[in-house]
Design a protein around this motif. Structure first.
Motif, PDB file in Angstrom:
ATOM      1  N   TYR A 234      91.821 -81.534   9.014  1.00 51.62           N
ATOM      2  CA  TYR A 234      91.954 -82.098  10.262  1.00 51.62           C
ATOM      3  C   TYR A 234      90.930 -83.524  10.439  1.00 51.62           C
ATOM      4  O   TYR A 234      89.675 -82.784  10.059  1.00 51.62           O
ATOM      5  N   CYS A 235      90.744 -84.572  10.228  1.00 53.97           N
ATOM      6  CA  CYS A 235      90.232 -85.132  10.137  1.00 53.97           C
ATOM      7  C   CYS A 235      89.224 -85.319  11.407  1.00 53.97           C
ATOM      8  O   CYS A 235      90.656 -85.850  12.738  1.00 53.97           O
ATOM      9  N   ASN A 236      88.044 -85.920  11.595  1.00 52.16           N
ATOM     10  CA  ASN A 236      87.622 -85.992  13.262  1.00 52.16           C
ATOM     11  C   ASN A 236      86.384 -86.633  12.793  1.00 52.16           C
ATOM     12  O   ASN A 236      85.161 -87.275  11.802  1.00 52.16           O
ATOM     13  N   ALA A 237      86.864 -88.184  14.309  1.00 51.06           N
ATOM     14  CA  ALA A 237      85.289 -88.870  14.339  1.00 51.06           C
ATOM     15  C   ALA A 237      84.635 -88.690  15.558  1.00 51.06           C
ATOM     16  O   ALA A 237      85.587 -88.926  16.386  1.00 51.06           O
ATOM     17  N   ARG A 238      83.364 -88.992  15.555  1.00 49.32           N
ATOM     18  CA  ARG A 238      82.924 -88.919  17.218  1.00 49.32           C
ATOM     19  C   ARG A 238      81.693 -89.616  17.528  1.00 49.32           C
ATOM     20  O   ARG A 238      80.758 -90.199  15.959  1.00 49.32           O
ATOM     21  N   ASP A 239      80.677 -90.629  18.096  1.00 55.66           N
ATOM     22  CA  ASP A 239      79.912 -91.336  18.105  1.00 55.66           C
ATOM     23  C   ASP A 239      78.763 -90.288  18.811  1.00 55.66           C
ATOM     24  O   ASP A 239      78.774 -89.757  18.676  1.00 55.66           O
ATOM     25  N   TYR A 240      78.250 -90.987  18.512  1.00 55.02           N
ATOM     26  CA  TYR A 240      76.278 -90.837  18.613  1.00 55.02           C
ATOM     27  C   TYR A 240      76.184 -90.180  20.523  1.00 55.02           C
ATOM     28  O   TYR A 240      75.849 -89.584  19.995  1.00 55.02           O
TER      29      TYR A 240
END
Length: 118
Positions: free
Chosen positions: A95-101
């Motif tokens: 799975y690809c995951n994106a998380r902001d700061y």
């Protein structure tokens, strides 16, 4: 609309290589750290590799160090995972995951199956 679309999963023999890609849209890619996770049948999802917003920092699970390489292209809004010397224990949905700061905005892709078997 936020989208993360993984591709590149396949059936591969032990010792082989695969390159996974995650194409993203709908958010400011450069503001997000990107991570690949995997989940094998009957097991919890685990972090495989992560890369910082500008690509200067990477982190790997001990089990994949020296075999996997994560990279990102902020111009194309994509993140990739080069997987070499694959082992049967690498079999999982990736799975690809994106998380902001702020950790307030977190997005997931739908996953791509990697099977390592002879």
């Amino acid at each position: 609309q936020v989208q993360l679309v993984e591709s590149g999963g396949a059936l591969v023999q032990p010792g082989g290589s695969l390159r996974l890609s995650c194409a993203t849209s709908g958010f400011t890619f450069g503001d997000y750290a990107m991570t690949w996770y995997r989940q094998a049948p009957g097991k919890e999802r685990e972090l495989v590799a992560s890369i910082s917003r500008f690509g200067g920092g990477t982190n790997y699970a001990d089990s994949v160090k020296g075999r996997f390489t994560i990279s990102r292209d902020n111009a194309k809004n994509t993140v990739s995972l080069q997987m070499n010397s694959l082992k049967p224990e690498d079999t999982a949905v990736y799975y690809c995951n994106a998380r902001d700061y702020t950790d307030k905005n977190v997005y997931w892709g739908q996953g791509t199956q990697v099977t390592v078997s002879s």
